[in-house]
Design a protein around this motif. Structure first.
Motif: not given
Length: 369
Positions: A280-291
């Motif tokens: 997970e170093n590079y890229g698009l991360f999960q939004n927070y908070p979710n939901p």
């Protein structure tokens, strides 16, 4: 307007088969009379006399339902008893005996003979065999097989094309596994009469081993000259450390198909570092908070400084909100649950896609209000 389509999966089995056979042999033992030229479409082959010649490396194409296709054949001698026959295996069952497969039967090979024939509307698509035979003595053009005392046989390849093709211009087809989700995404630049898509997955590179993983046809863009983005979330079980291969298949309204792929994706083992870096170093991360209910933060980290664009889509594939960043390597965008016009959007599933240089990342989030 660019469109975006999102779907998820259920797996079921599709059986595929393949048939192999061999064409009958044919030859002429003496080339007192022989073929000197065959010309049809892209084929224009001048030859000397041999018993049998395999010219199947030379090919030309015809289209289902074509009429008045022209073929020119030249011979070295002019005799009243020189019989010329041409056969094409339209149903690709490895013989020339079916009705409508003898295209030419002529006893007049006087220098240059030009003949016309029609292509059956139901001719099987793909490569098939054309046989040209010249023989001396008799008037029987109905024997594409066997040996004769005088004459010559030549075989060529005819490619049958669809009279209603499924032209899809695919510009991207990739896969991503992150946060326990396996997603495929692909982009078409144009589509013509594209009814939809099927997705196939295999644990080998062989399409015949693949299983169809979409429970129902994924709707295509029909006829469109605008780019269309698709996302498919494979919700079937995957194993850590395993590699999976994927194909996508487009289908038009007549049921004709075109297959793209494969692409492959290896599922990381928890605690290991693929490519010598944290997964997970590079890229698009999960939004927070979710939901999210009021606002959420969407962060990213890129391998290099570049321009980027984050687009949020609703489940219909419509653009809800777009953010952009210039000369940036990492950062975050904050979304307040409103569209470009400042209007509140409805609760539901949303997709967000980050495009940065040659890289594209996609994730989903849930809005509840």
């Amino acid at each position: 307007m660019k469109k975006f389509i999102f779907v998820s999966s259920i797996m079921f089995v599709v059986a595929l088969s393949n048939l192999n056979a061999a064409y009958c042999t044919a030859s002429g033992s003496n080339q007192f009379v022989h073929i000197t030229r065959v010309a049809i479409g892209d084929i224009d082959n001048s030859t000397g006399g041999t018993s049998y010649s395999d010219y199947t490396a030379q090919s030309t194409s015809v289209t289902q339902g074509d009429t008045g296709v022209s073929i020119t054949i030249s011979c070295n001698q002019t005799y009243a008893y020189s019989d010329l026959g041409v056969w094409i295996d339209w149903n690709q069952n490895e013989d020339f005996t079916d009705a409508g497969e003898r295209m030419v039967c002529s006893g007049d090979c006087t220098g240059n003979g030009t003949f016309n024939f029609d292509v059956p509307a139901d001719a099987t698509l793909g490569d098939t065999r054309m046989r040209v035979r010249l023989k001396y003595s008799g008037t029987d053009c109905g024997r594409p097989c066997g040996a004769t005392n005088y004459g010559e046989v030549e075989d060529y390849t005819i490619t049958v094309l669809d009279d209603e093709p499924t032209p899809v211009t695919l510009s991207e087809f990739t896969a991503e596994y992150a946060a326990g989700n396996l997603a495929l995404y692909w982009t078409t630049q144009t589509e013509t009469d594209n009814s939809g898509w099927n997705i196939y997955r295999s644990e080998t590179e062989i399409l015949e081993d693949a299983l169809q993983v979409n429970g129902q046809l994924i709707s295509g863009a029909g006829t469109s000259s605008e780019p269309t983005d698709y996302v498919f979330v494979d919700e079937n079980e995957v194993a850590e450390g395993s590699t999976y291969w994927y194909w996508i298949e487009s289908i038009n309204s007549s049921g004709q198909t075109e297959t793209f792929g494969p692409i492959s994706l290896q599922i990381p083992v928890e605690g290991e570092n693929p490519d010598d870096q944290d997964f997970e170093n590079y890229g698009l991360f999960q939004n927070y908070p979710n939901p999210l209910s009021n606002s959420t933060s969407i962060s990213f980290n890129l391998p290099e400084v570049t321009n980027c664009e984050l687009t949020i889509y609703n489940i219909k594939g419509e653009i809800v909100k777009t953010f952009s960043g210039n000369n940036i390597k990492s950062g975050e965008f904050n979304w307040n649950g409103k569209d470009e016009n400042g209007n509140d959007v409805f609760s539901g599933i949303y997709l967000y896609k980050l495009e940065a240089g040659d890289n594209t990342y996609i994730k989903k989030m849930i809005l509840t209000k």
